[in-house]
Design an enzyme around this catalytic site. Structure first.
Site, mmCIF file in Angstrom:
data_model
loop_
_atom_site.group_PDB
_atom_site.id
_atom_site.type_symbol
_atom_site.label_atom_id
_atom_site.label_comp_id
_atom_site.label_asym_id
_atom_site.label_seq_id
_atom_site.Cartn_x
_atom_site.Cartn_y
_atom_site.Cartn_z
ATOM 1 N N GLN A 1 51.427 48.501 32.869
ATOM 2 C CA GLN A 1 51.136 47.813 34.134
ATOM 3 C C GLN A 1 50.254 46.607 33.864
ATOM 4 O OE1 GLN A 1 50.036 51.053 37.233
ATOM 5 N NE2 GLN A 1 49.889 52.023 35.244
ATOM 6 N N HIS B 1 54.480 44.778 35.521
ATOM 7 C CA HIS B 1 53.753 43.890 36.440
ATOM 8 C C HIS B 1 53.685 42.467 35.900
ATOM 9 C CE1 HIS B 1 51.633 47.514 38.528
ATOM 10 N NE2 HIS B 1 52.868 47.325 38.938
ATOM 11 N N SER C 1 45.106 54.910 36.904
ATOM 12 C CA SER C 1 44.735 55.729 38.062
ATOM 13 C C SER C 1 45.997 56.202 38.781
ATOM 14 C CB SER C 1 43.871 54.906 39.027
ATOM 15 O OG SER C 1 44.608 53.791 39.489
ATOM 16 N N ASN D 1 42.447 59.900 30.071
ATOM 17 C CA ASN D 1 41.641 59.151 31.027
ATOM 18 C C ASN D 1 40.262 59.809 31.097
ATOM 19 O OD1 ASN D 1 40.595 57.962 33.467
ATOM 20 N ND2 ASN D 1 42.698 57.503 34.076
HETATM 21 P P1 NAD Z 1 43.141 51.007 37.683
HETATM 22 O O1 NAD Z 1 42.096 49.929 37.621
HETATM 23 O O2 NAD Z 1 43.589 51.451 39.006
HETATM 24 O O3 NAD Z 1 42.686 52.303 36.883
HETATM 25 C C1 NAD Z 1 42.244 52.229 35.585
HETATM 26 C C2 NAD Z 1 42.077 53.641 35.041
HETATM 27 O O4 NAD Z 1 41.613 53.525 33.704
HETATM 28 C C3 NAD Z 1 41.084 54.502 35.803
HETATM 29 O O5 NAD Z 1 41.697 55.728 36.132
HETATM 30 C C4 NAD Z 1 39.934 54.697 34.794
HETATM 31 O O6 NAD Z 1 39.341 55.990 34.900
HETATM 32 C C5 NAD Z 1 40.664 54.536 33.475
HETATM 33 N N1 NAD Z 1 39.821 54.103 32.361
HETATM 34 C C6 NAD Z 1 38.705 53.332 32.386
HETATM 35 N N2 NAD Z 1 38.250 53.134 31.135
HETATM 36 C C7 NAD Z 1 39.085 53.800 30.299
HETATM 37 C C8 NAD Z 1 39.147 53.966 28.891
HETATM 38 N N3 NAD Z 1 38.239 53.409 28.083
HETATM 39 N N4 NAD Z 1 40.172 54.698 28.372
HETATM 40 C C9 NAD Z 1 41.107 55.269 29.177
HETATM 41 N N5 NAD Z 1 41.082 55.144 30.526
HETATM 42 C C10 NAD Z 1 40.092 54.420 31.076
HETATM 43 O O7 NAD Z 1 44.285 50.487 36.777
HETATM 44 P P2 NAD Z 1 45.827 50.667 36.863
HETATM 45 O O8 NAD Z 1 46.164 52.061 37.252
HETATM 46 O O9 NAD Z 1 46.351 50.120 35.621
HETATM 47 O O10 NAD Z 1 46.245 49.708 38.087
HETATM 48 C C11 NAD Z 1 45.643 48.481 38.366
HETATM 49 C C12 NAD Z 1 46.584 47.317 38.467
HETATM 50 O O11 NAD Z 1 45.854 46.165 38.134
HETATM 51 C C13 NAD Z 1 47.715 47.401 37.500
HETATM 52 O O12 NAD Z 1 48.849 47.279 38.239
HETATM 53 C C14 NAD Z 1 47.586 46.214 36.578
HETATM 54 O O13 NAD Z 1 48.705 45.365 36.748
HETATM 55 C C15 NAD Z 1 46.426 45.440 37.062
HETATM 56 N N6 NAD Z 1 45.387 45.218 36.015
HETATM 57 C C16 NAD Z 1 45.733 44.772 34.776
HETATM 58 C C17 NAD Z 1 44.747 44.573 33.826
HETATM 59 C C18 NAD Z 1 45.139 44.095 32.452
HETATM 60 O O14 NAD Z 1 46.174 43.453 32.297
HETATM 61 N N7 NAD Z 1 44.361 44.439 31.422
HETATM 62 C C19 NAD Z 1 43.417 44.816 34.122
HETATM 63 C C20 NAD Z 1 43.094 45.256 35.398
HETATM 64 C C21 NAD Z 1 44.096 45.464 36.334
#
Ligand code: NAD
Length: 270
Positions: A100, A118, A209, A233
């Protein structure tokens, strides 16, 4: 962990990744503490209509958002969890990654089979003819530095509009390859996701999440198809309900343990 190691050694894995896998590369998750959505309202900045509206009414706030996101992404490097997935693909154990994330870090780590459901922050698309181009980091960096200090509203709007570029085939304005809230997911990436799932026996969910739909349907689809679900997670989350194994650890810590074991046992020859 012993059971998980034996599942991983069998291969036929698909990874389903969220923002958590990149948090240890310095990209904050959107929903967590210090997440991007604490600073910027997602309904204003991540929905296409309001994004376009901001371009004309308040390009300064839009600029701050774009600069913030790209500076973070440009600085980020793949971490141990990303590179472990690349090793697993090289070793023939991982069919592909469904991510994602928009940060390009799976490709930078060396994975080839990646479905970016995404989109990708470096990709720009022509909605008319389907032309797709991937900008180089340096090009984005130059743009970010050029708009950062701009204080004239009309000039800034013009510069922001010019950023995506023009389609070399049909002269239309290119659009960001990132999927905004409410937009359809890219069909090619969804097709690849189903192919990876259909070739696999286990889905490893890492740092998501599973609250963003329709992406969050994929682990449920995999479960229905009979795949085992491993959920990595640090926080309890809704995928725990369907997971066969829930590991409440950070992605990097989990992969350090797993890869140390597989390396010690020469997993390439398994
Ligand atoms: P989210 O922000 O909803 O959830 C992130 C999850 O990661 C949480 O459940 C949290 O507990 C967990 N987490 C935090 N630190 C961690 C670690 N060190 N190791 C493992 N897990 C950890 O993210 P999502 O479910 O990916 O959805 C958010 C949306 O935002 C996505 O659709 C994505 O497209 C976008 N997004 C992308 C990026 C990126 O490209 N890096 C960053 C932020 C959000």
């Amino acid at each position: 962990m012993d059971k998980i190691i034996s599942i991983i050694r069998k291969g036929k894995l698909v990874a389903f990744c969220g923002a958590g896998i990149s948090s240890e590369s310095g990209i904050p998750t959107f929903r967590g503490k210090n997440g991007l959505w604490e600073k910027y309202d997602p309904y204003l900045f991540a929905a296409q209509d309001s994004f376009n509206n901001l371009l004309l009414t308040n390009p300064f706030s839009l600029r701050d958002f774009i600069v913030d996101i790209y500076k973070t992404i440009l600085l980020a490097k793949p971490n141990h969890a990303h590179s472990s997935l690349a090793h697993l693909e090289n070793a023939g154990l991982l069919a592909g990654i469904i991510t994602q994330n928009i940060d390009n870090l799976h490709y930078e780590a060396g994975n080839k089979e990646v479905a970016e459901i995404h989109g990708n922050a470096y990709v720009f698309l022509c909605k008319e003819c389907g032309h797709k181009t991937k900008k180089k980091k340096e090009e984005i960096e130059d743009f970010i530095y050029s708009i950062e200090k701009e204080d004239k509203k009309n000039k800034l709007t013009k510069e922001l509009l010019s950023f995506t570029g023009i389609c070399p085939r049909c002269n239309n304005r290119l659009e960001s390859g990132v999927v905004f809230f409410g937009q359809e997911l890219p069909s090619r990436e969804i097709e690849k996701s189903y192919q990876y799932i259909n070739r696999s026996l286990t889905m490893v969910c890492i740092g998501t999440s599973a609250e963003v739909y329709p992406a969050a349907n994929l682990p449920y689809y995999a479960k229905e198809k009979g795949l085992k679900i491993i959920n990595i997670n640090p926080t309890v989350n809704r995928l725990d309900e369907i997971a066969d194994f829930s590991i409440h650890k950070k992605a990097v810590d989990f992969f350090k343990e797993i890869m140390a074991y597989l390396d010690a046992n020469n997993y390439k020859n398994l």
